[in-house]
Design a protein around this motif. Structure first.
Motif, PDB file in Angstrom:
ATOM      1  N   PRO A  62      84.014  36.986  28.671  1.00 36.05           N
ATOM      2  CA  PRO A  62      83.255  36.968  29.897  1.00 36.05           C
ATOM      3  C   PRO A  62      82.154  37.709  30.142  1.00 36.05           C
ATOM      4  O   PRO A  62      81.124  37.494  30.889  1.00 36.05           O
ATOM      5  CB  PRO A  62      84.570  37.337  31.183  1.00 36.05           C
ATOM      6  CG  PRO A  62      85.570  36.443  30.232  1.00 36.05           C
ATOM      7  CD  PRO A  62      85.412  37.176  28.822  1.00 36.05           C
ATOM      8  N   MET A  63      82.243  39.153  29.646  1.00 32.43           N
ATOM      9  CA  MET A  63      81.289  40.076  29.660  1.00 32.43           C
ATOM     10  C   MET A  63      79.998  39.665  29.170  1.00 32.43           C
ATOM     11  O   MET A  63      78.861  39.791  29.798  1.00 32.43           O
ATOM     12  CB  MET A  63      81.600  41.474  29.161  1.00 32.43           C
ATOM     13  CG  MET A  63      82.515  42.218  30.057  1.00 32.43           C
ATOM     14  SD  MET A  63      82.870  43.896  29.634  1.00 32.43           S
ATOM     15  CE  MET A  63      81.147  44.574  29.777  1.00 32.43           C
ATOM     16  N   ILE A  64      80.070  39.168  27.880  1.00 31.16           N
ATOM     17  CA  ILE A  64      78.714  39.071  27.208  1.00 31.16           C
ATOM     18  C   ILE A  64      78.313  37.630  27.659  1.00 31.16           C
ATOM     19  O   ILE A  64      77.253  37.339  27.500  1.00 31.16           O
ATOM     20  CB  ILE A  64      79.123  38.962  25.643  1.00 31.16           C
ATOM     21  CG1 ILE A  64      77.668  38.748  24.850  1.00 31.16           C
ATOM     22  CG2 ILE A  64      80.071  37.871  25.157  1.00 31.16           C
ATOM     23  CD1 ILE A  64      77.921  38.723  23.434  1.00 31.16           C
ATOM     24  N   HIS A  65      78.951  36.541  27.976  1.00 34.67           N
ATOM     25  CA  HIS A  65      78.705  35.329  28.326  1.00 34.67           C
ATOM     26  C   HIS A  65      77.978  35.425  29.924  1.00 34.67           C
ATOM     27  O   HIS A  65      77.164  34.317  30.129  1.00 34.67           O
ATOM     28  CB  HIS A  65      79.465  34.286  28.071  1.00 34.67           C
ATOM     29  CG  HIS A  65      79.131  32.850  28.134  1.00 34.67           C
ATOM     30  ND1 HIS A  65      78.102  32.676  27.342  1.00 34.67           N
ATOM     31  CD2 HIS A  65      79.368  31.965  29.139  1.00 34.67           C
ATOM     32  CE1 HIS A  65      78.043  31.235  27.431  1.00 34.67           C
ATOM     33  NE2 HIS A  65      78.561  30.923  28.726  1.00 34.67           N
ATOM     34  N   TYR A  66      78.702  36.078  30.705  1.00 35.41           N
ATOM     35  CA  TYR A  66      78.403  36.145  32.085  1.00 35.41           C
ATOM     36  C   TYR A  66      77.804  37.269  32.463  1.00 35.41           C
ATOM     37  O   TYR A  66      76.711  37.202  33.293  1.00 35.41           O
ATOM     38  CB  TYR A  66      79.580  35.522  32.906  1.00 35.41           C
ATOM     39  CG  TYR A  66      80.176  34.340  32.765  1.00 35.41           C
ATOM     40  CD1 TYR A  66      79.493  32.957  33.143  1.00 35.41           C
ATOM     41  CD2 TYR A  66      81.278  34.001  31.837  1.00 35.41           C
ATOM     42  CE1 TYR A  66      79.963  31.955  32.646  1.00 35.41           C
ATOM     43  CE2 TYR A  66      81.787  32.699  31.785  1.00 35.41           C
ATOM     44  CZ  TYR A  66      81.081  31.496  31.873  1.00 35.41           C
ATOM     45  OH  TYR A  66      81.544  30.372  31.871  1.00 35.41           O
ATOM     46  N   LEU A  67      78.723  38.369  32.413  1.00 35.92           N
ATOM     47  CA  LEU A  67      78.286  39.518  33.263  1.00 35.92           C
ATOM     48  C   LEU A  67      76.799  39.956  32.636  1.00 35.92           C
ATOM     49  O   LEU A  67      75.950  40.569  33.518  1.00 35.92           O
ATOM     50  CB  LEU A  67      79.003  40.815  32.948  1.00 35.92           C
ATOM     51  CG  LEU A  67      78.881  42.111  33.582  1.00 35.92           C
ATOM     52  CD1 LEU A  67      78.604  41.925  35.079  1.00 35.92           C
ATOM     53  CD2 LEU A  67      79.951  43.177  33.250  1.00 35.92           C
ATOM     54  N   LEU A  68      76.584  40.233  31.309  1.00 36.25           N
ATOM     55  CA  LEU A  68      75.451  40.722  30.933  1.00 36.25           C
ATOM     56  C   LEU A  68      74.140  40.155  31.057  1.00 36.25           C
ATOM     57  O   LEU A  68      73.204  40.579  31.628  1.00 36.25           O
ATOM     58  CB  LEU A  68      75.552  41.178  29.260  1.00 36.25           C
ATOM     59  CG  LEU A  68      76.649  42.197  29.054  1.00 36.25           C
ATOM     60  CD1 LEU A  68      76.710  42.345  27.560  1.00 36.25           C
ATOM     61  CD2 LEU A  68      76.440  43.695  29.697  1.00 36.25           C
ATOM     62  N   PRO A  69      74.092  38.771  31.104  1.00 35.24           N
ATOM     63  CA  PRO A  69      72.877  38.028  31.455  1.00 35.24           C
ATOM     64  C   PRO A  69      72.847  38.059  32.798  1.00 35.24           C
ATOM     65  O   PRO A  69      71.418  37.975  33.366  1.00 35.24           O
ATOM     66  CB  PRO A  69      73.358  36.684  30.827  1.00 35.24           C
ATOM     67  CG  PRO A  69      74.439  36.618  29.829  1.00 35.24           C
ATOM     68  CD  PRO A  69      75.192  37.858  30.156  1.00 35.24           C
ATOM     69  N   LEU A  70      73.725  38.222  33.649  1.00 35.49           N
ATOM     70  CA  LEU A  70      73.278  37.986  35.252  1.00 35.49           C
ATOM     71  C   LEU A  70      72.873  39.451  35.600  1.00 35.49           C
ATOM     72  O   LEU A  70      72.252  39.564  36.627  1.00 35.49           O
ATOM     73  CB  LEU A  70      75.085  37.693  35.734  1.00 35.49           C
ATOM     74  CG  LEU A  70      75.238  36.266  35.594  1.00 35.49           C
ATOM     75  CD1 LEU A  70      76.514  35.840  36.450  1.00 35.49           C
ATOM     76  CD2 LEU A  70      74.188  35.258  36.165  1.00 35.49           C
ATOM     77  N   LEU A  71      73.493  40.650  35.027  1.00 38.85           N
ATOM     78  CA  LEU A  71      72.862  41.855  34.995  1.00 38.85           C
ATOM     79  C   LEU A  71      71.368  42.032  34.812  1.00 38.85           C
ATOM     80  O   LEU A  71      70.687  42.461  35.563  1.00 38.85           O
ATOM     81  CB  LEU A  71      73.549  42.971  34.364  1.00 38.85           C
ATOM     82  CG  LEU A  71      74.931  43.406  34.651  1.00 38.85           C
ATOM     83  CD1 LEU A  71      75.746  44.278  33.910  1.00 38.85           C
ATOM     84  CD2 LEU A  71      74.867  44.076  36.321  1.00 38.85           C
ATOM     85  N   ILE A  72      71.181  41.358  33.582  1.00 40.73           N
ATOM     86  CA  ILE A  72      69.518  41.138  33.326  1.00 40.73           C
ATOM     87  C   ILE A  72      68.839  40.354  34.415  1.00 40.73           C
ATOM     88  O   ILE A  72      67.787  40.798  34.739  1.00 40.73           O
ATOM     89  CB  ILE A  72      69.455  40.738  31.916  1.00 40.73           C
ATOM     90  CG1 ILE A  72      70.066  41.888  30.968  1.00 40.73           C
ATOM     91  CG2 ILE A  72      68.105  40.351  31.660  1.00 40.73           C
ATOM     92  CD1 ILE A  72      70.016  41.158  29.683  1.00 40.73           C
ATOM     93  N   ALA A  73      69.385  39.217  34.960  1.00 40.78           N
ATOM     94  CA  ALA A  73      68.820  38.348  35.969  1.00 40.78           C
ATOM     95  C   ALA A  73      68.474  39.222  37.095  1.00 40.78           C
ATOM     96  O   ALA A  73      67.740  39.145  37.611  1.00 40.78           O
ATOM     97  CB  ALA A  73      69.680  37.174  35.958  1.00 40.78           C
ATOM     98  N   ASN A  74      69.613  39.895  37.605  1.00 39.31           N
ATOM     99  CA  ASN A  74      69.623  40.644  38.677  1.00 39.31           C
ATOM    100  C   ASN A  74      68.326  41.681  38.632  1.00 39.31           C
ATOM    101  O   ASN A  74      67.364  41.927  39.599  1.00 39.31           O
ATOM    102  CB  ASN A  74      70.841  41.655  38.821  1.00 39.31           C
ATOM    103  CG  ASN A  74      70.860  42.362  40.139  1.00 39.31           C
ATOM    104  OD1 ASN A  74      70.271  43.391  40.132  1.00 39.31           O
ATOM    105  ND2 ASN A  74      71.256  42.094  41.186  1.00 39.31           N
ATOM    106  N   THR A  75      68.132  42.398  37.241  1.00 35.85           N
ATOM    107  CA  THR A  75      67.189  43.500  37.240  1.00 35.85           C
ATOM    108  C   THR A  75      65.722  42.703  37.199  1.00 35.85           C
ATOM    109  O   THR A  75      64.863  43.352  37.845  1.00 35.85           O
ATOM    110  CB  THR A  75      67.232  44.201  35.864  1.00 35.85           C
ATOM    111  OG1 THR A  75      68.555  44.856  35.935  1.00 35.85           O
ATOM    112  CG2 THR A  75      66.374  45.287  35.774  1.00 35.85           C
TER     113      THR A  75
END
Length: 730
Positions: A62-75
C-alpha cells in the motif's frame, strides 16, 4: 552567442528542459523521506529482509502503490495552487491509480483465460504486476491543479458575497470528480503503456549489457542541469517500480554515484593549477560525503574535455554495478556515499563500493591525462562558477566553497542580465512576488495589496503578487518582501530569491525599486538604465527616496487605464461589489459599527493593542489569549504600516484562539506613539481564512490615498467610516 540568441528568441530548449526537470524534482524531493521510510520497511520486514515480519510487510504494497504517488500528487498540486490544488491533484491522481489497476486486472483476467484454455495449471500463471503511478502523479496532479486555478479565475469576480465558501467547496469537489474520471479513462492507459515501454527498454539495455551507455546522456546532463528531467522524470519512477518488484534497483545508482565527480576533483588536487588546485580537495570532500555533485561542475566547465572523464567514470561504475547485481532499495538523496550505503540492498555493499572505486579511478586517470596533455591555465574557478550559475539560472548554493563571497558577483557579471548586480540569488525574469510576515494575514496582506497595485499599474499583469506566512514559504519565489526584522527568517526558506526589506508597508519607497527591478528583468531590451542597487543590501536604507519611474516602466504606467491599476492578483477572491461589507459566510460582519471607535483612549502601542483587542473580544471573534498573542507579535515585529496606520494582529500560533474573522477600528485624533511612530488609526485583525482579505485590501487602498485618509480623520460616525472603506476609488 547561444545564450544571446536564446534570449532574443524568447525560447531556449535547454532552459525549458531545466524548468521541466526542476518541476519534477520539486515534486519528488520533498517526499524522499517517505521513500526512504518505505525502503527501510522493505529492507527489514519483507520475506527476504533482515528481520522478516509478515504483519509489517503488509504495509509495503500500500505504501508504494498508494501513499507515495499520492504524496507526490499532493506536492505537485500544491506547487501550482496551494492547498486547493493539492486536494484536487490527489483526487485526480486517485483516478489514474484506480484506472491503471482496472486495466491490469482486465489484462490479467484475459491472459489467465487463455492460459487455462491452453490446458496450463493455474498455479503456474504469472500475472502482470501493478504499475505504480509516480509518472501519472507528476502529470495529473499539476495539470488538475492548474485547470482548477484557471476555472477559479473565471468566476472569482462573479460570486455573490456570502457564497464564496459554498462555491469554492462544490467547484473543487465537482471538478475533482471530473478530473478523477478523466484520469481513470484517459491518462491511466497512456501511463501504463509508457511505463511498460520504458521498463522494456531498460530491460533490453541490461540484457544486452548496454546499460553503461546511459552515462553518455546522464553525465553531460548533470553538468548542464538537465539531469532532473532524466533522474526524477524517468529513473526514479522506474527504479521504484523495479525495487517494488525485486527489492532493489540499479537505476537509483546511475546518477547518484559520486565516483566520476570525485575522480575529477582528485585529478585537479594533484595535477591542477592555481585556485582550482587549491579548492579541489575541499570540493572533493563536499561532493563525496555531502552528496552535492554540483560542486564539481565548474571544474569540468574550465576544461570541457573533462566531460569525457565523467562519462568514462560513469560507464565504469554502471558496468561494475550490473556485473555484481547491485541496487538500492530507494533513491539516494543527496548523492552522498553515506546516503548510498544507507539505502543499499543487503547484498550490494561490496559491489557498490567497487563501483564507486572503479568510477573514481577511471575518471581520475582520464582527467589526469587531459590535464597533462592539454593546455591548462591558472584555474579561473570564479569564471567557471559564474558560467555554471548562468546555465543554472540562479546562484549556486555551494559556489562560496569554491570562490568565496565574491562568486555571486562574478556570476552576475557573466550572466549579463539587466539587474543582475542586485546581489541576489536570482538572475532571470521575475514572475512571482510574495509579501511575507509572521502570520500571513495582516501586514503582509496590506503590503501585497499596495505592491500589487504598483506592479499592475506598471503593466505587469502576468506577475503574481501575493502574501503568505513565513512558515509556509518555499524556494519558489523570485522576490520576497518582508519587514526588515523578518528578512533573515525568510532567507532561510527562500535562499535563491531576491529579498527586499521594508520599514513601512503603506508607502515604502522599496516598492518602486521592486517595480523597476521587474521592469529590468522582464524587459531587458528596454532596461538600459536598469537599477543596480543591491535589493538586499543595507536594510537601514529602506527609507531612502525612491527612484523615479522611467523608460518602459514609465511609458506603461502612463498608457495603462487607471481603473486597471487596482486589479486583483490572480487567485485573489474579490467580490463584484467591492464596497459591500464582507462577512464570514454566516451573516456576521467582518467590521461592524460596534467595533468602530472614533476617539480612542489609549496612549501608546501597548494600550492601543488592548483597546483594539477588546473590541475583537467583545465581538465574539477571539478570546483574551489572542490579545496576548497580539502583544507577543508586536514585541518581535512592529505592525506600524505607515501613513499613521497600525494593524496589530496575533502570531501564527494563535490562530487556534480565533472563533471567526473580524476587524476592529480605533481612531486617535491626536495620535499615539507606536514604536517611535505617530499613529492615528489602529485596526485590529483576527482572520480564520481569507474572508477578511477583501476588506483589508480596501483598507490598504484607502490608506495609500492621502485624500481618503483625510476623510477618515474627519468622519463623524461609524457608518461614515464603513462608507469610506466601501467607496470605489477614483
Amino acid at each position: 552567442m547561444t545564450t544571446t540568441t536564446e534570449a532574443k528568441s524568447g525560447f531556449s530548449p535547454r532552459v525549458t528542459l531545466q524548468k521541466v526537470g526542476t518541476s519534477l524534482s520539486n515534486m519528488v524531493m520533498p517526499n524522499i523521506p517517505a521513500l526512504i521510510a518505505w525502503g527501510i520497511l522493505t529492507a527489514f520486514f519483507i520475506e527476504d529482509g533482515w528481520t522478516p515480519n509478515a504483519p509489517l510487510e503488509s504495509a509495503v504494497g500500500p505504501m508504494i502503490h498508494y501513499l507515495l504517488p499520492l504524496l507526490i500528487a499532493n506536492t505537485g498540486g500544491r506547487m501550482i495552487y496551494e492547498a486547493r490544488g493539492a486536494v484536487v491533484g490527489v483526487i485526480a491522481t486517485m483516478g489514474v491509480i484506480a484506472g491503471s489497476d482496472w486495466l491490469i486486472a482486465q489484462d490479467n483476467a484475459a491472459a489467465l483465460e487463455k492460459w487455462l484454455a491452453a490446458g496450463n495449471a493455474e498455479s503456474a500463471f504469472e500475472a502482470l504486476p501493478e504499475v505504480h503511478m509516480f509518472i501519472g502523479a507528476m502529470i495529473m496532479a499539476p495539470l488538475a491543479a492548474w485547470i482548477m486555478k484557471k476555472l477559479d479565475q473565471l468566476w472569482q469576480d462573479h460570486i455573490p458575497a456570502g457564497f464564496e465558501m459554498l462555491v469554492n467547496m462544490f467547484s473543487a469537489g465537482i471538478f475533482g470528480f471530473i478530473a478523477l474520471v478523466a484520469g481513470f479513462f484517459g491518462l491511466a492507459p497512456l501511463v501504463n503503456g509508457l511505463m511498460t515501454l520504458l521498463a522494456e527498454g531498460v530491460a533490453a539495455l541490461i540484457n544486452a549489457h548496454l546499460l553503461p551507455v546511459v552515462s553518455i546522456l546522464i553525465e553531460p546532463a548533470k553538468v548542464f542541469f538537465l539531469n532532473n528531467a532524466i533522474n526524477h522524470g524517468v529513473l526514479t519512477p522506474l527504479g521504484i517500480s523495479d525495487a517494488g518488484t525485486n527489492g532493489k534497483s540499479v537505476l537509483f545508482l546511475l546518477e547518484s554515484n559520486p565516483g566520476p565527480g570525485v575522480g575529477i576533483l582528485l585529478a585537479y588536487t594533484f595535477f591542477g593549477r592555481g585556485a582550482a588546485r587549491a579548492s579541489a580537495p575541499g570540493a572533493a570532500i563536499i561532493q563525496f560525503f555531502g552528496g552535492i555533485h554540483e560542486i564539481y561542475f565548474p571544474y569540468v566547465l574550465m576544461k570541457p574535455i573533462l566531460i569525457l572523464a565523467a562519462i568514462g567514470g560513469g560507464m565504469a561504475g554502471v558496468a561494475v554495478n550490473v556485473a555484481f547485481g547491485t541496487g538500492l532499495i530507494s533513491p539516494a538523496a543527496p548523492g552522498s556515499i553515506l546516503a548510498i550505503f544507507g539505502v543499499a540492498a543487503r547484498d550490494s555493499y561490496l559491489g557498490i563500493a567497487l563501483a564507486v572505486l572503479a568510477a573514481a579511478g577511471v575518471s581520475f586517470l582520464l582527467s589526469t591525462l587531459f590535464l597533462k596533455i592539454g593546455k591548462q591555465d591558472d584555474g579561473d574557478i570564479a569564471s567557471a562558477t559564474a558560467k555554471m550559475e548562468q546555465m543554472k539560472g540562479k546562484k549556486s548554493s555551494v559556489s562560496g566553497a569554491l570562490t568565496g563571497a565574491g562568486a555571486g558577483a562574478a556570476a552576475a557579471g557573466a550572466a549579463g542580465a539587466a539587474g543582475a548586480a542586485d546581489g541576489s540569488d536570482h538572475t532571470g525574469p521575475i514572475s512571482k512576488i510574495v509579501f511575507a510576515c509572521d502570520a500571513g494575514m495582516g501586514s503582509s496582506a496590506m503590503g501585497a495589496t499596495v505592491l500589487r497595485k504598483k506592479v499592475r499599474a506598471a503593466g505587469f499583469d502576468d506577475v503574481e503578487v501575493t502574501n503568505k506566512a513565513i512558515s509556509s514559504l518555499n524556494d519558489e519565489w523570485d522576490v520576497v518582501v518582508t519587514q526588515k526584522e523578518l528578512t533573515d527568517r525568510a532567507r532561510q526558506r527562500t535562499g535563491s530569491a531576491i529579498h527586499v526589506s521594508v520599514d513601512q508597508f503603506m508607502n515604502s519607497p522599496r516598492y518602486d525599486e521592486v517595480v523597476e527591478l521587474v521592469d529590468a528583468r522582464n524587459n531587458p531590451d528596454s532596461a538600459d538604465d536598469a537599477p543596480t542597487a543591491d535589493a538586499e543590501a543595507a536594510d537601514a536604507g529602506a527609507g531612502a527616496p525612491a527612484a523615479a519611474a522611467s523608460g518602459a516602466h514609465g511609458r506603461r504606467a502612463a498608457e495603462r487605464p487607471a481603473e486597471d491599476s487596482a486589479a486583483a492578483a490572480p487567485g485573489t477572491a474579490t467580490p463584484a461589489d467591492a464596497g459591500a461589507e464582507p462577512d464570514t459566510g454566516e451573516g456576521t460582519e467582518i467590521l461592524s459599527p460596534d467595533s468602530i471607535v472614533l476617539t480612542g483612549t489609549a496612549s501608546d502601542s501597548a494600550t492601543g493593542i488592548d483597546e483594539a483587542g477588546a473590541l475583537l473580544v467583545a465581538a465574539g471573534a477571539v478570546d483574551q489569549g489572542y490579545v496576548d498573542a497580539m502583544h507577543a507579535r508586536e514585541a518581535t515585529v512592529s505592525t506600524f504600516m505607515g501613513n499613521g496606520l497600525a494593524i496589530p494582529h496575533g502570531t501564527n500560533d494563535a490562530k487556534s484562539t480565533i472563533k471567526r474573522s473580524a476587524m476592529s477600528f480605533v481612531r486617535y485624533p491626536e495620535g499615539i506613539e507606536w514604536n517611535g511612530n505617530s499613529t492615528k488609526f489602529v485596526i485590529g485583525i483576527a482572520g480564520v481564512g481569507d474572508e477578511h482579505l477583501v476588506l483589508l485590501q480596501k483598507v490598504a487602498m484607502t490608506f495609500s490615498d492621502p485624500a481618503q485618509v483625510e476623510r477618515l480623520e474627519q468622519a463623524t460616525s461609524a457608518q461614515e467610516i464603513l462608507a469610506i472603506f466601501g467607496d470605489e476609488k477614483e
